[in-house]
Design an enzyme around this catalytic site. Structure first.
Site, PDB file in Angstrom:
ATOM      1  N   TYR A 130     -14.147  -4.261   3.858  1.00 29.58           N
ATOM      2  CA  TYR A 130     -12.807  -4.715   3.474  1.00 29.58           C
ATOM      3  C   TYR A 130     -12.621  -6.145   3.959  1.00 29.58           C
ATOM      4  O   TYR A 130     -12.808  -6.437   5.144  1.00 29.58           O
ATOM      5  CB  TYR A 130     -11.709  -3.825   4.063  1.00 29.58           C
ATOM      6  CG  TYR A 130     -10.334  -4.333   3.692  1.00 29.58           C
ATOM      7  CD1 TYR A 130      -9.821  -4.111   2.410  1.00 29.58           C
ATOM      8  CD2 TYR A 130      -9.583  -5.080   4.593  1.00 29.58           C
ATOM      9  CE1 TYR A 130      -8.583  -4.613   2.050  1.00 29.58           C
ATOM     10  CE2 TYR A 130      -8.345  -5.585   4.230  1.00 29.58           C
ATOM     11  CZ  TYR A 130      -7.841  -5.354   2.960  1.00 29.58           C
ATOM     12  OH  TYR A 130      -6.623  -5.860   2.608  1.00 29.58           O
ATOM     13  N   LYS A 152      -5.249 -11.867  12.080  1.00 27.23           N
ATOM     14  CA  LYS A 152      -4.754 -10.711  12.831  1.00 27.23           C
ATOM     15  C   LYS A 152      -4.439 -11.038  14.296  1.00 27.23           C
ATOM     16  O   LYS A 152      -3.389 -11.581  14.580  1.00 27.23           O
ATOM     17  CB  LYS A 152      -5.739  -9.550  12.704  1.00 27.23           C
ATOM     18  CG  LYS A 152      -5.795  -8.986  11.277  1.00 27.23           C
ATOM     19  CD  LYS A 152      -6.188  -7.532  11.219  1.00 27.23           C
ATOM     20  CE  LYS A 152      -5.842  -6.934   9.885  1.00 27.23           C
ATOM     21  NZ  LYS A 152      -6.971  -6.820   8.965  1.00 27.23           N
ATOM     22  N   TYR A 183       0.820  -1.219   0.000  1.00 33.65           N
ATOM     23  CA  TYR A 183       0.000   0.000   0.000  1.00 33.65           C
ATOM     24  C   TYR A 183       0.850   1.263   0.000  1.00 33.65           C
ATOM     25  O   TYR A 183       0.601   2.182   0.761  1.00 33.65           O
ATOM     26  CB  TYR A 183      -0.948   0.008   1.209  1.00 33.65           C
ATOM     27  CG  TYR A 183      -2.185  -0.803   0.951  1.00 33.65           C
ATOM     28  CD1 TYR A 183      -3.200  -0.287   0.151  1.00 33.65           C
ATOM     29  CD2 TYR A 183      -2.319  -2.086   1.450  1.00 33.65           C
ATOM     30  CE1 TYR A 183      -4.333  -1.034  -0.122  1.00 33.65           C
ATOM     31  CE2 TYR A 183      -3.448  -2.841   1.172  1.00 33.65           C
ATOM     32  CZ  TYR A 183      -4.453  -2.310   0.391  1.00 33.65           C
ATOM     33  OH  TYR A 183      -5.562  -3.044   0.119  1.00 33.65           O
ATOM     34  N   ASP A 216     -16.918 -11.866   9.198  1.00 29.65           N
ATOM     35  CA  ASP A 216     -15.479 -11.618   9.124  1.00 29.65           C
ATOM     36  C   ASP A 216     -15.024 -10.911  10.407  1.00 29.65           C
ATOM     37  O   ASP A 216     -15.155  -9.702  10.534  1.00 29.65           O
ATOM     38  CB  ASP A 216     -15.190 -10.771   7.878  1.00 29.65           C
ATOM     39  CG  ASP A 216     -13.711 -10.427   7.740  1.00 29.65           C
ATOM     40  OD1 ASP A 216     -12.949 -10.664   8.698  1.00 29.65           O
ATOM     41  OD2 ASP A 216     -13.334  -9.909   6.670  1.00 29.65           O
TER      42      ASP A 216
END
Ligand code: PLP
Length: 422
Positions: A143, A264, A17, A235
């Site tokens: 996302y 994560k 990114y 999610d």
């Protein structure tokens, strides 16, 4: 040493990114608790848990010890035809913490792939039963990752534009509010026969700008989808493991998903690992004498014993009374800070869900990831020894749970300073 590392990095590394022409990367040499230290010894408070992964602080000695033990026992084994005790124990303990309809654990090695597996489970669920449903329902501004399937179900924007025509068919709906629910329901009703599944970030849409919606509204939407035969993929890759003030976002909801995704914080942010859990109903659609009905998905590092050991160690820490108290303390501190900010003239919106705090800076243009405000705010906080990564004009805090009350107060102080002086 700092400038030498920066120079060597520029020559060989391509960062995520990042527009490499204008970027500069700070070499970090070590981490400890909520802090990371650069090559000059400068200390930064990691206010974003290094892209939302670090739960208990950097280089946690307990996780390090458990991973080291595993490294000396069994570092890796193929997970097809073989299994190992760490994956068994992790699955058992995770399922114990999840809603009671979650029965099976499928391992991958990051969040995007956990989402890919969830999508494939839903599509093949229909296929295995001779049902053709190819549309997917998702939130605008969602996302779910950067691989093609995950990217397809994420909100479309400048970063998906180059791939637009290759992304698959998704029906996008607004995140739920009391006002839009009935309109959304009639839209879903119209397309229900083609929709295989609904994928959503529960309560907080992270990368989309820390957008928040109410648990009651989401629960109602989930129940409606379920009544129409649409499978639910929750999610929890960002919000799982305490971020919302409860262990999982699921603990705020009165409806249950069919499939859940985790990554994560799963390993406390130490090792890459992804998990997709499913209900018995999903699993049973693949359970057959027919070999072609198996789920055809797998990665070399499926259920890495090292990553599973890290996840087990992180879970030990997460469930400790002290960690739970820290989470509640952060929630309370955020809440008080939000209350002092609500009427601030430079703020468009300030919001909080558990340990997640977000502030939308008022700007001339519309709120955007590409807002130049990022380029002013990011260095402002770095200079003050705080790692924050504004999403355009949105400042947010997702601290590791070990952050001290004083460090959090210092961050609030610097935010107020920014509001005063910028
Ligand atoms: C980060 C994220 C992902 C993707 O995870 P990666 O490990 O970065 O591929 C998916 N869903 C949500 C909600 C996320 O925040």
């Amino acid at each position: 040493m700092q400038s030498e590392l920066i120079e060597r990095d520029r020559k060989v590394n391509w960062h995520p990114y990042t527009q490499m022409k204008t970027a500069r990367h700070i070499p970090i040499i070590r981490g400890e608790g909520a802090y990371i230290f650069d090559a000059n010894g400068k200390r930064y408070i990691d206010a974003v848990s290094s892209w939302w992964v670090t739960l208990h602080g950097h280089a946690h000695p307990y996780i390090a010890k458990k991973v080291a033990e595993q490294l000396n026992t069994l570092e890796q084994v193929i997970f097809a035809g073989f299994t190992h005790p760490v994956a068994i124990e992790l699955s058992e303990r995770l399922l114990n913490l999840l809603p009671d309809n979650q029965e099976k654990v499928f391992y991958t090695d990051n969040g995007s792939t956990a989402v890919e597996v969830a999508l494939k489970m839903c599509i093949q669920y229909g296929h295995n039963q001779g049902v053709r449903k190819n549309k997917i329902l998702a939130f605008k501004n969602g996302y779910h990752g950067d691989t093609f399937g995950a990217m397809s179900v994420s909100g479309r924007g400048l970063w998906t534009a180059p791939f637009g025509e290759l992304l698959f068919d998704v029906l996008f709906i607004d995140a739920p509010t009391k006002e839009n629910l009935s309109g959304t329901k009639s839209f879903i009703e119209k397309h229900a026969s083609e929709i295989a599944c609904f994928i959503y970030e529960p309560l907080v849409q992270g990368a989309g700008g820390m957008l928040m919606h109410e648990a009651d509204d989401l629960s109602e939407l989930m129940k409606f989808c379920r009544s129409k035969g649409i499978l639910l993929i929750q999610d929890e890759i960002f919000v799982g493991f305490g971020r919302t003030g409860k262990l999982f976002a699921a603990n705020h909801l009165s409806a249950q998903a069919d499939i859940m995704c985790f990554s994560k914080g799963l390993t406390g942010g130490t090792m890459p690992l992804g998990i997709t859990t499913s209900s018995q109903k999903i699993y049973d659609a693949f359970y057959s004498n027919d070999k072609t009905k198996a789920l055809f998905h797998g990665h070399s590092f499926t259920a890495s014993p090292l990553a599973c050991a890290a996840a087990l160690a992180s879970m030990d820490l997460l469930l400790q009374e002290e960690t739970q108290q820290n989470i509640q303390r952060i929630c309370k501190q955020h809440q008080q800070f939000v209350n002092t900010l609500v009427k601030h003239p430079k703020i468009k919106n300030v919001r909080q869900q558990g340990t997640i705090f977000a502030l939308e800076w008022k700007i001339e243009e519309d709120t955007s990831y590409f807002s130049d405000m990022h380029d002013i705010l990011y260095p402002f906080f770095l200079q003050r020894g705080i790692l924050m990564r504004p999403l355009g004009n949105i400042i947010y805090l997702v601290p590791p749970y070990c952050i001290s009350q004083q460090d959090l107060e210092y961050i609030y102080f610097c935010i107020l300073d920014a509001l005063e002086t910028l």
